[in-house]
Design a protein around this motif. Structure first.
Motif, PDB file in Angstrom:
ATOM      1  N   SER A  19       0.828  -1.213   0.000  1.00 52.04           N
ATOM      2  CA  SER A  19       0.000   0.000   0.000  1.00 52.04           C
ATOM      3  C   SER A  19       0.855   1.253   0.000  1.00 52.04           C
ATOM      4  O   SER A  19       0.595   2.198  -0.747  1.00 52.04           O
ATOM      5  CB  SER A  19      -0.925   0.023   1.215  1.00 52.04           C
ATOM      6  OG  SER A  19      -1.997  -0.854   1.037  1.00 52.04           O
ATOM      7  N   CYS A  80      -5.372   6.749  -0.973  1.00 50.93           N
ATOM      8  CA  CYS A  80      -4.918   5.387  -0.661  1.00 50.93           C
ATOM      9  C   CYS A  80      -4.301   5.307   0.740  1.00 50.93           C
ATOM     10  O   CYS A  80      -4.439   4.284   1.413  1.00 50.93           O
ATOM     11  CB  CYS A  80      -3.917   4.915  -1.700  1.00 50.93           C
ATOM     12  SG  CYS A  80      -4.648   4.516  -3.292  1.00 50.93           S
ATOM     13  N   HIS A  96      -4.134  -0.855  -3.784  1.00 52.40           N
ATOM     14  CA  HIS A  96      -3.480   0.439  -3.578  1.00 52.40           C
ATOM     15  C   HIS A  96      -2.232   0.566  -4.453  1.00 52.40           C
ATOM     16  O   HIS A  96      -1.956   1.646  -4.991  1.00 52.40           O
ATOM     17  CB  HIS A  96      -3.119   0.633  -2.115  1.00 52.40           C
ATOM     18  CG  HIS A  96      -4.302   0.818  -1.225  1.00 52.40           C
ATOM     19  ND1 HIS A  96      -4.242   0.631   0.133  1.00 52.40           N
ATOM     20  CD2 HIS A  96      -5.580   1.163  -1.498  1.00 52.40           C
ATOM     21  CE1 HIS A  96      -5.431   0.856   0.664  1.00 52.40           C
ATOM     22  NE2 HIS A  96      -6.257   1.174  -0.317  1.00 52.40           N
ATOM     23  N   ASN A 157      -9.765   2.035  -6.274  1.00 51.01           N
ATOM     24  CA  ASN A 157      -9.779   2.232  -4.828  1.00 51.01           C
ATOM     25  C   ASN A 157     -11.142   1.922  -4.221  1.00 51.01           C
ATOM     26  O   ASN A 157     -11.224   1.525  -3.065  1.00 51.01           O
ATOM     27  CB  ASN A 157      -9.347   3.663  -4.484  1.00 51.01           C
ATOM     28  CG  ASN A 157      -9.041   3.808  -3.017  1.00 51.01           C
ATOM     29  OD1 ASN A 157      -8.264   3.030  -2.468  1.00 51.01           O
ATOM     30  ND2 ASN A 157      -9.655   4.787  -2.374  1.00 51.01           N
TER      31      ASN A 157
END
Length: 167
Positions: A19, A80, A96, A157
């Protein structure tokens, strides 16, 4: 009293790394594109300014459009980063990462296109002012490439579950 973190195959300890790499990719690649577009267009504006200094403010548009590309990366990075947790699904982490790569690489491509068109466009406008409208249209089409990356990243997302109960 702190609660011990438990990890599973679906929620490994390294999931937040992907991420954060997505956030970094969004910002870094989009800003590389924005920087290249600004620098390349800026060189064209400087050369054009020697010939026709009265057109400098009119031909600053490519620099502004290149800067917007960096904002796209920042937006996705902030969105994110809101979903990063100590325990998170690996699928969310990869989403992400995909978001960051989507907007980042699209922004890099758009920045390169804006830089090349901006440089040649402002130089050409100095010699033939009728080229200005054509340059603006081409810049719009180059800018929209970065916008496509932003749209894909925002749609991706929304697919992230961000549910603590699954880990």
């Amino acid at each position: 009293m702190s609660q011990a973190l438990t990890f599973s195959d679906a929620c490994p300890a390294y999931a937040p790394f992907f991420s954060t790499m997505g956030c970094a990719a969004a910002t870094v690649f989009a800003c590389f594109g924005a920087a290249y577009g600004t620098a390349k267009s800026g060189v064209g504006i400087s050369v054009m300014g020697v010939m026709k200094p009265d057109l400098i403010m009119k031909c600053i548009i490519p620099v502004i459009m290149a800067g917007i590309i960096g904002i796209y990366g920042l937006i996705v990075s902030v969105i994110c980063s809101g979903g990063i947790k100590a325990r998170m699904l690996l699928s969310d982490a990869f989403i992400h990462l995909a978001c960051g790569l989507s907007v980042g690489l699209a922004g890099l491509a758009a920045g390169v296109a804006i830089g090349i068109v901006g440089d040649a466009g402002v130089r050409g406008t100095a010699q033939q002012p009728k080229l200005y409208v054509g340059m603006i249209l081409i810049l719009i089409f180059a800018e929209v490439l970065g916008l496509y990356g932003l749209i894909v990243a925002l749609i991706l997302n929304t697919k992230a579950q961000n549910d603590d109960k699954l880990c």
